[in-house]
Scaffold this motif. Structure first.
Motif, PDB file in Angstrom:
ATOM      1  N   HIS A 293       0.085  -6.514   3.944  1.00 22.26           N
ATOM      2  CA  HIS A 293      -0.749  -6.112   2.802  1.00 22.26           C
ATOM      3  C   HIS A 293       0.079  -5.969   1.530  1.00 22.26           C
TER       4      HIS A 293
ATOM      5  N   THR B   2      -3.945  -9.769   2.617  1.00 22.88           N
ATOM      6  CA  THR B   2      -4.386  -8.757   3.571  1.00 22.88           C
ATOM      7  C   THR B   2      -4.439  -9.336   4.975  1.00 22.88           C
TER       8      THR B   2
ATOM      9  N   PRO C 122       0.847  -1.194   0.000  1.00 20.87           N
ATOM     10  CA  PRO C 122       0.000   0.000   0.000  1.00 20.87           C
ATOM     11  C   PRO C 122       0.886   1.248   0.000  1.00 20.87           C
TER      12      PRO C 122
ATOM     13  N   ASN D  20      -9.169   3.335  -2.005  1.00 23.67           N
ATOM     14  CA  ASN D  20      -9.302   1.885  -1.928  1.00 23.67           C
ATOM     15  C   ASN D  20      -9.973   1.405  -3.207  1.00 23.67           C
TER      16      ASN D  20
ATOM     17  N   THR E 266     -12.011  -1.720  -5.083  1.00 26.41           N
ATOM     18  CA  THR E 266     -12.789  -2.940  -4.879  1.00 26.41           C
ATOM     19  C   THR E 266     -13.045  -3.579  -6.232  1.00 26.41           C
TER      20      THR E 266
ATOM     21  N   ASP F 285      -9.266   8.574   4.398  1.00 27.50           N
ATOM     22  CA  ASP F 285      -8.562   8.311   3.142  1.00 27.50           C
ATOM     23  C   ASP F 285      -8.296   9.627   2.410  1.00 27.50           C
TER      24      ASP F 285
ATOM     25  N   ARG G  90     -10.498  -6.554  -2.220  1.00 26.07           N
ATOM     26  CA  ARG G  90     -10.271  -5.156  -1.852  1.00 26.07           C
ATOM     27  C   ARG G  90      -8.781  -4.879  -1.739  1.00 26.07           C
TER      28      ARG G  90
ATOM     29  N   SER H 167      -6.510  -1.943  -0.340  1.00 23.56           N
ATOM     30  CA  SER H 167      -6.667  -0.785   0.542  1.00 23.56           C
ATOM     31  C   SER H 167      -5.465   0.135   0.540  1.00 23.56           C
ATOM     32  N   ALA H 168      -5.747   1.406   0.815  1.00 20.63           N
ATOM     33  CA  ALA H 168      -4.745   2.427   1.137  1.00 20.63           C
ATOM     34  C   ALA H 168      -3.717   2.645   0.030  1.00 20.63           C
TER      35      ALA H 168
ATOM     36  N   TRP I 287      -3.993   4.093   9.023  1.00 24.51           N
ATOM     37  CA  TRP I 287      -4.510   2.993   9.842  1.00 24.51           C
ATOM     38  C   TRP I 287      -4.336   3.288  11.329  1.00 24.51           C
TER      39      TRP I 287
END
Length: 162
Positions: A75, A88, A12, A121, A123, A114, A134, A136-137, A20
Motif C-alpha cells: 500500500h 493497494t 499508510p 481513510n 476516498t 479505525d 481509496r 486506507s489507514a 488490519w
C-alpha cells in the motif's frame, strides 16, 4: 498534457498493520466460537472438528501476521500536482491514477477499528467508471491534511470536473 507515471511513495500509518491484523482476525475468532458451540452440540466425527480447528488456527495466524505486513509493504499513495496515485492490495494488487481535474468529492471514513487506532481513510471520487480511489489507514492528521490539499487543488480546476 499527460500525467507522469509516479510510483506512490507514502505508506499508510505505522499502526495500519495492527489495525488490519485485528480486523482480519475477528472473523476467524467468530468462526472459532461457532466451532466451539458445534463441538459442544455434536460430538460425532472428532477428526472433522480437529481438521476445521487446524484450518481456523492457520487462517487466524495468516490473517493476523502475514496479510497485514504484506499489505503494508504494497500500500502506497501519492498526491502529485496533476493526479492522485495509489497502489493497494496484497494478493491481488491494483494501481490507480485519478487526475485532479476529474475529482468530484473527497471524503473521510473512520470505522470503529479505525477510531480505536487513530486512523482514517480517504476516498477520492472521480468521474471514472472504475470507481473511487481509496487511501486506507492514514493517521488522522495526515488524512485531514490530504483532504484539505485535495479540496484546494480541486477547487482551482473546479470547472473541469465532470
Amino acid at each position: 498534457m499527460g500525467v507522469d507515471m509516479v510510483d506512490p511513495a507514502h505508506p499508510p500509518s505505522r499502526r495500519a498493520p495492527l489495525r488490519w491484523a485485528v480486523g482480519g482476525v475477528v472473523p476467524w475468532l467468530l468462526l472459532a466460537a461457532g466451532e466451539a458451540v458445534w463441538i459442544g452440540v455434536d460430538k460425532r466425527m472428532p477428526w472433522l472438528h480437529i481438521l476445521i480447528g487446524i484450518v481456523t488456527v492457520f487462517g487466524a495466524v495468516v490473517a493476523a501476521s502475514i496479510v497485514p505486513l504484506w499489505r503494508y509493504r504494497v500500500h502506497r499513495w501519492e498526491l502529485g500536482p496533476q493526479a492522485v496515485f495509489t497502489r493497494t492490495g496484497w494478493l491481488v494488487q491494483e494501481r490507480r491514477i485519478a487526475p485532479i481535474s476529474r475529482v468530484q468529492t473527497v471524503d473521510t471514513y473512520r470505522g470503529p477499528l479505525d477510531r480505536l487506532f487513530g486512523l482514517a481513510n480517504v476516498t477520492v471520487t472521480t468521474a471514472s467508471s472504475a470507481g473511487a480511489v481509496r487511501i486506507s489507514a492514514l493517521d488522522v492528521d495526515v488524512a485531514d491534511h490530504l483532504v484539505a490539499q485535495l479540496t484546494d487543488i480541486a477547487a482551482i480546476g473546479a470547472e473541469d470536473a465532470t
